[in-house]
Design a protein around this motif. Structure first.
Motif, PDB file in Angstrom:
ATOM      1  N   LEU A   4       0.836  -1.189   0.000  1.00  0.00           N
ATOM      2  CA  LEU A   4       0.000   0.000   0.000  1.00  0.00           C
ATOM      3  C   LEU A   4       0.875   1.244   0.000  1.00  0.00           C
ATOM      4  O   LEU A   4       1.796   1.365   0.807  1.00  0.00           O
ATOM      5  N   PHE A   5       0.584   2.148  -0.924  1.00  0.00           N
ATOM      6  CA  PHE A   5       1.236   3.454  -0.974  1.00  0.00           C
ATOM      7  C   PHE A   5       0.153   4.501  -0.743  1.00  0.00           C
ATOM      8  O   PHE A   5      -0.874   4.484  -1.413  1.00  0.00           O
ATOM      9  N   LEU A   6       0.394   5.392   0.205  1.00  0.00           N
ATOM     10  CA  LEU A   6      -0.518   6.502   0.468  1.00  0.00           C
ATOM     11  C   LEU A   6       0.097   7.761  -0.111  1.00  0.00           C
ATOM     12  O   LEU A   6       1.286   8.016   0.095  1.00  0.00           O
ATOM     13  N   ILE A   7      -0.695   8.538  -0.836  1.00  0.00           N
ATOM     14  CA  ILE A   7      -0.216   9.807  -1.370  1.00  0.00           C
ATOM     15  C   ILE A   7      -1.016  10.917  -0.706  1.00  0.00           C
ATOM     16  O   ILE A   7      -2.252  10.939  -0.794  1.00  0.00           O
ATOM     17  N   ILE A   8      -0.297  11.800  -0.001  1.00  0.00           N
ATOM     18  CA  ILE A   8      -0.949  12.923   0.659  1.00  0.00           C
ATOM     19  C   ILE A   8      -0.466  14.222   0.028  1.00  0.00           C
ATOM     20  O   ILE A   8       0.596  14.269  -0.577  1.00  0.00           O
ATOM     21  N   GLY A   9      -1.273  15.246   0.177  1.00  0.00           N
ATOM     22  CA  GLY A   9      -0.917  16.551  -0.361  1.00  0.00           C
ATOM     23  C   GLY A   9      -2.093  17.487  -0.200  1.00  0.00           C
ATOM     24  O   GLY A   9      -3.233  17.057  -0.005  1.00  0.00           O
ATOM     25  N   ALA A  10      -1.813  18.753  -0.304  1.00  0.00           N
ATOM     26  CA  ALA A  10      -2.846  19.776  -0.169  1.00  0.00           C
ATOM     27  C   ALA A  10      -3.895  19.612  -1.267  1.00  0.00           C
ATOM     28  O   ALA A  10      -3.628  18.988  -2.295  1.00  0.00           O
ATOM     29  N   GLU A 115       4.377  12.394   0.131  1.00  0.00           N
ATOM     30  CA  GLU A 115       3.775  13.721   0.296  1.00  0.00           C
ATOM     31  C   GLU A 115       4.156  14.584  -0.899  1.00  0.00           C
ATOM     32  O   GLU A 115       5.338  14.781  -1.178  1.00  0.00           O
ATOM     33  N   ILE A 116       3.151  15.090  -1.600  1.00  0.00           N
ATOM     34  CA  ILE A 116       3.393  15.990  -2.724  1.00  0.00           C
ATOM     35  C   ILE A 116       3.285  17.407  -2.190  1.00  0.00           C
ATOM     36  O   ILE A 116       2.215  17.843  -1.769  1.00  0.00           O
ATOM     37  N   GLU A 117       4.405  18.090  -2.189  1.00  0.00           N
ATOM     38  CA  GLU A 117       4.468  19.428  -1.596  1.00  0.00           C
ATOM     39  C   GLU A 117       4.198  20.516  -2.632  1.00  0.00           C
ATOM     40  O   GLU A 117       4.843  20.547  -3.683  1.00  0.00           O
ATOM     41  N   VAL A 118       3.230  21.389  -2.316  1.00  0.00           N
ATOM     42  CA  VAL A 118       2.956  22.595  -3.120  1.00  0.00           C
ATOM     43  C   VAL A 118       2.644  23.731  -2.153  1.00  0.00           C
ATOM     44  O   VAL A 118       2.172  23.507  -1.039  1.00  0.00           O
ATOM     45  N   SER A 119       2.887  24.957  -2.599  1.00  0.00           N
ATOM     46  CA  SER A 119       2.556  26.122  -1.768  1.00  0.00           C
ATOM     47  C   SER A 119       1.047  26.320  -1.738  1.00  0.00           C
ATOM     48  O   SER A 119       0.320  25.828  -2.616  1.00  0.00           O
ATOM     49  N   GLN A 120       0.582  27.065  -0.753  1.00  0.00           N
ATOM     50  CA  GLN A 120      -0.857  27.345  -0.658  1.00  0.00           C
ATOM     51  C   GLN A 120      -1.324  28.126  -1.882  1.00  0.00           C
ATOM     52  O   GLN A 120      -2.430  27.897  -2.379  1.00  0.00           O
ATOM     53  N   GLU A 121      -0.482  29.014  -2.390  1.00  0.00           N
ATOM     54  CA  GLU A 121      -0.859  29.823  -3.553  1.00  0.00           C
ATOM     55  C   GLU A 121      -1.072  28.947  -4.780  1.00  0.00           C
ATOM     56  O   GLU A 121      -2.073  29.085  -5.494  1.00  0.00           O
ATOM     57  N   MET A 145      -7.747  23.617   3.157  1.00  0.00           N
ATOM     58  CA  MET A 145      -6.306  23.799   3.359  1.00  0.00           C
ATOM     59  C   MET A 145      -5.968  23.746   4.846  1.00  0.00           C
ATOM     60  O   MET A 145      -4.993  23.107   5.250  1.00  0.00           O
ATOM     61  N   LYS A 146      -6.784  24.387   5.672  1.00  0.00           N
ATOM     62  CA  LYS A 146      -6.570  24.370   7.119  1.00  0.00           C
ATOM     63  C   LYS A 146      -6.721  22.938   7.658  1.00  0.00           C
ATOM     64  O   LYS A 146      -5.917  22.490   8.479  1.00  0.00           O
ATOM     65  N   VAL A 147      -7.746  22.233   7.177  1.00  0.00           N
ATOM     66  CA  VAL A 147      -7.966  20.848   7.589  1.00  0.00           C
ATOM     67  C   VAL A 147      -6.748  19.996   7.223  1.00  0.00           C
ATOM     68  O   VAL A 147      -6.344  19.115   7.974  1.00  0.00           O
ATOM     69  N   TYR A 148      -6.122  20.293   6.068  1.00  0.00           N
ATOM     70  CA  TYR A 148      -4.935  19.546   5.642  1.00  0.00           C
ATOM     71  C   TYR A 148      -3.703  19.924   6.472  1.00  0.00           C
ATOM     72  O   TYR A 148      -2.962  19.053   6.923  1.00  0.00           O
ATOM     73  N   THR A 149      -3.478  21.229   6.668  1.00  0.00           N
ATOM     74  CA  THR A 149      -2.218  21.656   7.293  1.00  0.00           C
ATOM     75  C   THR A 149      -2.205  21.506   8.814  1.00  0.00           C
ATOM     76  O   THR A 149      -1.135  21.283   9.380  1.00  0.00           O
TER      77      THR A 149
END
Length: 189
Positions: A4-10, A115-121, A145-149
């Motif tokens: 199993l691979f989990l992918i998380i990100g905003a 984790e795929i990292e991107v800025s909030q913008e 976004m708040k729920v994620y961060t």
């Protein structure tokens, strides 16, 4: 044993698209998106779908028991040896519940969390640009976004301690991102 691979990100990080493209390249990989699973349940008009809709329509987290039931059912039904699930876990509690399940599981191994990292913008531009549904507006995006961060640091720390967290820069071309994630997954299976 299934890996199993989990992918998380905003929201708007591209996690679903990336996972879909990787699964499409390989016969031994199944992809499930929790968001898509939840939206499908809402569309079905079921009682569970009505409950889910109350949460996702305002950008809130779906209750943990419903999320776990949905995810575990999907993993067990997968016909492949590798399963990618994106958009999960989204809270410390979800992570703990999944971990409790996996500790005693003999058929499924958590290979990695990506984790795929991107800025909030960037995330906001992408979400508002796609406008898939009623949940794609600035107010709901900010809540999502708040729920994620809010729980992110705890989730990162937990998976780092287990040496399971792999971070990927999500602000490049989709081809570059997919290639890096795919290469990483292939190196772990």
């Amino acid at each position: 044993m299934k890996k199993l691979f989990l992918i998380i990100g905003a929201p708007g990080s591209g996690k679903t698209t990336d996972a879909e493209l990787i699964a499409a390249k390989h016969d031994n990989i199944t992809h499930y998106s929790t968001g898509d699973m939840f939206r499908a349940e809402v569309t079905s008009g079921s009682e569970r779908g009505k409950i889910i809709d109350k949460y996702i329509s305002v950008g809130a987290i779906v209750p943990i028991d419903i999320a776990i039931e949905t995810i575990l059912g999907a993993i067990k039904k997968a016909s492949t040896s590798v399963v990618i699930i994106d958009g999960y876990p989204r809270s410390f509690e979800q992570m703990n519940e999944l971990n409790k399940y996996l500790v005693n599981e003999t058929e499924v191994e958590l290979a990695n969390v990506i984790e795929i990292e991107v800025s909030q913008e960037v995330a906001c531009e992408r979400v508002l640009g796609r406008a898939r549904g009623a949940d794609d507006n600035v107010e709901v995006f900010n809540n999502r976004m708040k729920v994620y961060t809010d729980p992110l640091a705890e989730i990162q720390e937990f998976y780092c301690r287990k040496n399971l967290l792999q971070k990927i820069n999500g602000e490049r071309t989709i081809e570059e991102i997919v290639e890096e994630i795919d290469d990483f997954i292939q190196s772990r299976i």
